[in-house]
Design an enzyme around this catalytic site. Sequence first.
Site, PDB file in Angstrom:
ATOM      1  N   THR A   7     -24.145 -33.838  -6.016  1.00  0.00           N
ATOM      2  CA  THR A   7     -24.330 -33.376  -4.638  1.00  0.00           C
ATOM      3  C   THR A   7     -24.840 -31.940  -4.598  1.00  0.00           C
ATOM      4  O   THR A   7     -25.503 -31.549  -3.632  1.00  0.00           O
ATOM      5  CB  THR A   7     -23.030 -33.493  -3.818  1.00  0.00           C
ATOM      6  OG1 THR A   7     -21.990 -32.783  -4.479  1.00  0.00           O
ATOM      7  CG2 THR A   7     -22.629 -34.946  -3.616  1.00  0.00           C
ATOM      8  N   VAL A  50     -22.227 -40.886  -7.869  1.00  0.00           N
ATOM      9  CA  VAL A  50     -22.451 -39.496  -7.499  1.00  0.00           C
ATOM     10  C   VAL A  50     -21.176 -38.688  -7.712  1.00  0.00           C
ATOM     11  O   VAL A  50     -20.066 -39.195  -7.510  1.00  0.00           O
ATOM     12  CB  VAL A  50     -22.849 -39.404  -6.004  1.00  0.00           C
ATOM     13  CG1 VAL A  50     -23.018 -37.975  -5.559  1.00  0.00           C
ATOM     14  CG2 VAL A  50     -24.100 -40.201  -5.738  1.00  0.00           C
ATOM     15  N   CYS A  51     -21.330 -37.430  -8.126  1.00  0.00           N
ATOM     16  CA  CYS A  51     -20.223 -36.466  -8.157  1.00  0.00           C
ATOM     17  C   CYS A  51     -20.802 -35.108  -7.765  1.00  0.00           C
ATOM     18  O   CYS A  51     -21.895 -35.043  -7.207  1.00  0.00           O
ATOM     19  CB  CYS A  51     -19.553 -36.438  -9.529  1.00  0.00           C
ATOM     20  SG  CYS A  51     -20.556 -35.706 -10.838  1.00  0.00           S
ATOM     21  N   ALA A  52     -20.128 -34.038  -8.080  1.00  0.00           N
ATOM     22  CA  ALA A  52     -20.607 -32.710  -7.693  1.00  0.00           C
ATOM     23  C   ALA A  52     -21.768 -32.228  -8.551  1.00  0.00           C
ATOM     24  O   ALA A  52     -22.720 -31.651  -8.048  1.00  0.00           O
ATOM     25  CB  ALA A  52     -19.464 -31.699  -7.748  1.00  0.00           C
TER      26      ALA A  52
END
Length: 187
Positions: A89, A61-63
């Site tokens: 996210t 996961v990242c932004a």
Amino acid sequence: MTALAPAQVRARLTDFLVLDVRTPAEYATGHIPGAYNVPLDRLHEAVPTLKRESRPELLIVCASGARSERARAELTAAGIEAAHLSGGTSAWVAEGHELDGPAGARNVWPMERQVRLAAGSLVVLGLALGRRAPKARLLSVAIGSGLIYSAVSNTCGMAAVLAKLPYNRPAGGTPDLADTLSALDRA
């Protein structure tokens, strides 16, 4: 299956070992419940631990999904199967899912936004200074060339530099990656 939508992840969140590859400061502002922070620039250090991991599925996961896709490709090259959260996210929150994080955490801009600000500012600075010193326009050319290379290679040197700045570290210091890796061993 390399990219998963937030609804797919939410329905099976407990099936995943979730790695958040954002900077520690970004992670500290809020992360998917149960996620471990392993910054992208240090992911290679986690490979031996992840190879020992017994959970059936690994989710990165990242932004926005760009760094997590890069991390997924790096892990795949190391022989580790992983999926990544499509939209990161940002998509997770947009669909109404909650993030975990400390109350009152400072708000750090996502890395992609920081890069856009820095790159745009340097281009404008190069053009403005170029009015007095024409060679200063080379700064704008260099930044523009770097952005083109970044798009073609799907890497970002500017993000790597910005990630090391103090405001991209959480207010109580950087979490120790060794502690995170130990927690992964116990997970």
